[in-house]
Design an enzyme around this catalytic site. Structure first.
Site, mmCIF file in Angstrom:
data_model
loop_
_atom_site.group_PDB
_atom_site.id
_atom_site.type_symbol
_atom_site.label_atom_id
_atom_site.label_comp_id
_atom_site.label_asym_id
_atom_site.label_seq_id
_atom_site.Cartn_x
_atom_site.Cartn_y
_atom_site.Cartn_z
ATOM 1 N N SER A 3 0.841 -1.204 0.000
ATOM 2 C CA SER A 3 0.000 0.000 0.000
ATOM 3 C C SER A 3 0.872 1.249 0.000
ATOM 4 C CB SER A 3 -0.870 -0.011 1.269
ATOM 5 O OG SER A 3 -1.416 1.267 1.543
ATOM 6 N N TYR A 13 -3.424 -0.263 9.995
ATOM 7 C CA TYR A 13 -3.258 -0.620 8.576
ATOM 8 C C TYR A 13 -1.851 -0.256 8.108
ATOM 9 C CZ TYR A 13 -4.487 -0.699 3.551
ATOM 10 O OH TYR A 13 -4.550 -0.957 2.205
HETATM 11 P P1 NAP Z 1 -11.813 -5.214 -0.575
HETATM 12 O O1 NAP Z 1 -12.634 -4.738 -1.709
HETATM 13 O O2 NAP Z 1 -12.207 -4.897 0.826
HETATM 14 O O3 NAP Z 1 -11.587 -6.809 -0.720
HETATM 15 C C1 NAP Z 1 -10.819 -7.457 0.273
HETATM 16 C C2 NAP Z 1 -11.022 -8.938 0.082
HETATM 17 O O4 NAP Z 1 -10.298 -9.650 1.096
HETATM 18 C C3 NAP Z 1 -12.496 -9.334 0.229
HETATM 19 O O5 NAP Z 1 -12.828 -10.339 -0.691
HETATM 20 C C4 NAP Z 1 -12.524 -9.881 1.650
HETATM 21 O O6 NAP Z 1 -13.544 -10.800 1.875
HETATM 22 C C5 NAP Z 1 -11.197 -10.588 1.707
HETATM 23 N N1 NAP Z 1 -10.801 -10.899 3.091
HETATM 24 C C6 NAP Z 1 -10.863 -10.092 4.166
HETATM 25 N N2 NAP Z 1 -10.428 -10.754 5.253
HETATM 26 C C7 NAP Z 1 -10.090 -12.008 4.852
HETATM 27 C C8 NAP Z 1 -9.567 -13.157 5.518
HETATM 28 N N3 NAP Z 1 -9.316 -13.156 6.838
HETATM 29 N N4 NAP Z 1 -9.347 -14.272 4.800
HETATM 30 C C9 NAP Z 1 -9.619 -14.295 3.473
HETATM 31 N N5 NAP Z 1 -10.115 -13.232 2.764
HETATM 32 C C10 NAP Z 1 -10.336 -12.112 3.470
HETATM 33 O O7 NAP Z 1 -10.333 -4.657 -0.737
HETATM 34 P P2 NAP Z 1 -9.557 -4.157 -2.032
HETATM 35 O O8 NAP Z 1 -9.689 -2.692 -2.161
HETATM 36 O O9 NAP Z 1 -9.868 -5.053 -3.188
HETATM 37 O O10 NAP Z 1 -8.062 -4.434 -1.514
HETATM 38 C C11 NAP Z 1 -7.437 -5.686 -1.709
HETATM 39 C C12 NAP Z 1 -6.050 -5.545 -1.131
HETATM 40 O O11 NAP Z 1 -5.427 -4.375 -1.681
HETATM 41 C C13 NAP Z 1 -6.045 -5.344 0.379
HETATM 42 O O12 NAP Z 1 -4.917 -5.996 0.928
HETATM 43 C C14 NAP Z 1 -5.886 -3.831 0.523
HETATM 44 O O13 NAP Z 1 -5.278 -3.493 1.757
HETATM 45 C C15 NAP Z 1 -4.983 -3.529 -0.621
HETATM 46 N N6 NAP Z 1 -5.009 -2.144 -1.102
HETATM 47 C C16 NAP Z 1 -6.178 -1.571 -1.481
HETATM 48 C C17 NAP Z 1 -6.122 -0.260 -1.996
HETATM 49 C C18 NAP Z 1 -7.352 0.483 -2.432
HETATM 50 O O14 NAP Z 1 -7.248 1.714 -2.629
HETATM 51 N N7 NAP Z 1 -8.492 -0.170 -2.600
HETATM 52 C C19 NAP Z 1 -4.907 0.397 -2.122
HETATM 53 C C20 NAP Z 1 -3.746 -0.257 -1.670
HETATM 54 C C21 NAP Z 1 -3.811 -1.537 -1.177
HETATM 55 P P3 NAP Z 1 -14.860 -10.301 2.673
HETATM 56 O O15 NAP Z 1 -15.668 -9.527 1.700
HETATM 57 O O16 NAP Z 1 -15.508 -11.559 3.131
HETATM 58 O O17 NAP Z 1 -14.379 -9.455 3.845
HETATM 59 C C1 GCO Z 2 -7.157 4.967 3.259
HETATM 60 C C2 GCO Z 2 -7.246 4.072 2.062
HETATM 61 C C3 GCO Z 2 -5.853 3.610 1.700
HETATM 62 C C4 GCO Z 2 -5.916 2.706 0.497
HETATM 63 C C5 GCO Z 2 -4.560 2.216 0.125
HETATM 64 C C6 GCO Z 2 -3.690 3.313 -0.351
HETATM 65 O O1 GCO Z 2 -8.053 4.902 4.101
HETATM 66 O O2 GCO Z 2 -6.181 5.736 3.311
HETATM 67 O O3 GCO Z 2 -8.084 2.956 2.316
HETATM 68 O O4 GCO Z 2 -5.278 2.938 2.769
HETATM 69 O O5 GCO Z 2 -6.689 1.604 0.753
HETATM 70 O O6 GCO Z 2 -3.980 1.419 1.093
HETATM 71 O O7 GCO Z 2 -2.528 2.727 -0.903
#
Ligand code: NAP
Ligand code: GCO
Length: 266
Positions: A144, A157
């Site tokens: 992230s 986080y």
């Molecule tokens: P999301 O839409 O919240 O999806 C997260 C997924 O992980 C969901 O399918 C969730 O299932 C699953 N999950 C949660 N806890 C779990 C567990 N204990 N075991 C197995 N599966 C689990 O998140 P996203 O935005 O796609 O993000 C995916 C990854 O990218 C995360 O690691 C997040 O931190 C990272 N990320 C996101 C962003 C962003 O801006 N969106 C940026 C940087 C990094 P449930 O629906 O059942 O909870």
């Molecule tokens: C927040 C956002 C971010 C993104 C991502 C950025 O609340 O700042 O959720 O954490 O998910 O991790 O890289």
């Protein structure tokens, strides 16, 4: 010839019923990989399987909580027996809790770290022995911006994602000798369910202040789409990146490079 193909490879993407994991899985399927994913609820796995089928992908879905060593051990055993040896692991599953640190309970902090950091440790530890047996493998940890910087309300986080950056570097260090490459992808701000609360229009229809904030911090002046991560993930999963190890590839539209949009007329 540079080879980005994943033909003949089995890719396990955690938490990939939707969101970033789903987009990465679709990209890897497009490069020829067999897709396996897990989620914590059967209904989500079923929903995910339907979504993959709709995208023309015959994925394999399993219920498993990445924080449970028992469930993960069973998952890896079943996938290896039913689908094949896991060549690519994407530690994508993750949660966030946006709470001011001094209002956060230790239990809440532990829960975020458990899923976002302990989960990737448990998953990686479960797949590495067979990767060694098979002559190598690829591990991609979804880090992230918060692996590099903080902001208000995301202490757990940021701590977890900072730790995940260093776990990535340590797996690379410890298992590179077995032809295992472990790298990270650091997404910027991506439009998924996880960030929906930061983008929803205000009651009066105006832009969410955080939406304005992120656009001003992003040279591309937009949120990322989950699909923006698919190409980088295919690269890190393919033999084209066999000499890339311990690297965090930021896919952020330039946020980390940019001080933010300056006042007009300066
Ligand atoms: P999301 O839409 O919240 O999806 C997260 C997924 O992980 C969901 O399918 C969730 O299932 C699953 N999950 C949660 N806890 C779990 C567990 N204990 N075991 C197995 N599966 C689990 O998140 P996203 O935005 O796609 O993000 C995916 C990854 O990218 C995360 O690691 C997040 O931190 C990272 N990320 C996101 C962003 C962003 O801006 N969106 C940026 C940087 C990094 P449930 O629906 O059942 O909870
Ligand atoms: C927040 C956002 C971010 C993104 C991502 C950025 O609340 O700042 O959720 O954490 O998910 O991790 O890289």
């Amino acid at each position: 010839m540079v080879d980005f193909s994943l033909k003949g490879k089995v890719a396990l993407i955690t938490g990939a019923s939707y969101g970033i994991g789903f987009a990465i899985a679709k990209g890897m399927a497009g490069a020829g990989a067999t897709i396996v994913f897990n989620d914590i609820k059967q209904e989500l796995v079923d929903k995910g399987l339907a979504a993959y089928r709709e995208a023309g992908i015959e994925a394999h879905g399993y219920v498993a909580d990445v924080t449970s060593e028992e469930a993960v051990g069973e998952l890896v055993k079943r996938v290896t027996e039913e689908v094949g040896h896991i060549n690519i692991l994407v530690n994508n599953a993750g949660i966030i809790m946006r709470i001011p640190m001094c209002d956060m309970t230790a239990a809440q902090f532990r829960k975020v770290v458990d899923i976002d950091l302990n989960g990737p440790f448990i998953m990686s530890k479960a797949v590495i022995p067979d990767m060694i047996e098979q002559g190598g493998g690829k591990i991609i940890n979804i880090c992230s911006m918060m692996s590099e910087m903080g902001r208000e309300t995301v202490s757990a986080y940021a701590a977890a994602k900072g730790g995940l950056k260093m776990l990535t570097k340590n797996i690379a260090s410890e298992y590179g000798q077995y032809n295992i490459q472990c790298n990270g992808i650091g997404p910027g701000y991506i439009a998924t369910p996880q960030t929906a609360p930061l983008r929803e229009p205000q009651p009066d229809g105006s832009m969410h202040p955080f939406d304005q904030f992120i656009r001003a911090k992003t040279p591309a002046n937009r949120w990322g789409e989950a699909e923006d991560l698919a190409g980088p993930a295919v690269f890190l999963a393919s033999s084209a990146s066999d000499f890339v190890n311990g690297h965090i590839l930021y896919v952020d539209g330039g946020i980390l490079a940019y001080i933010g949009r300056q006042p007009a007329g300066e």
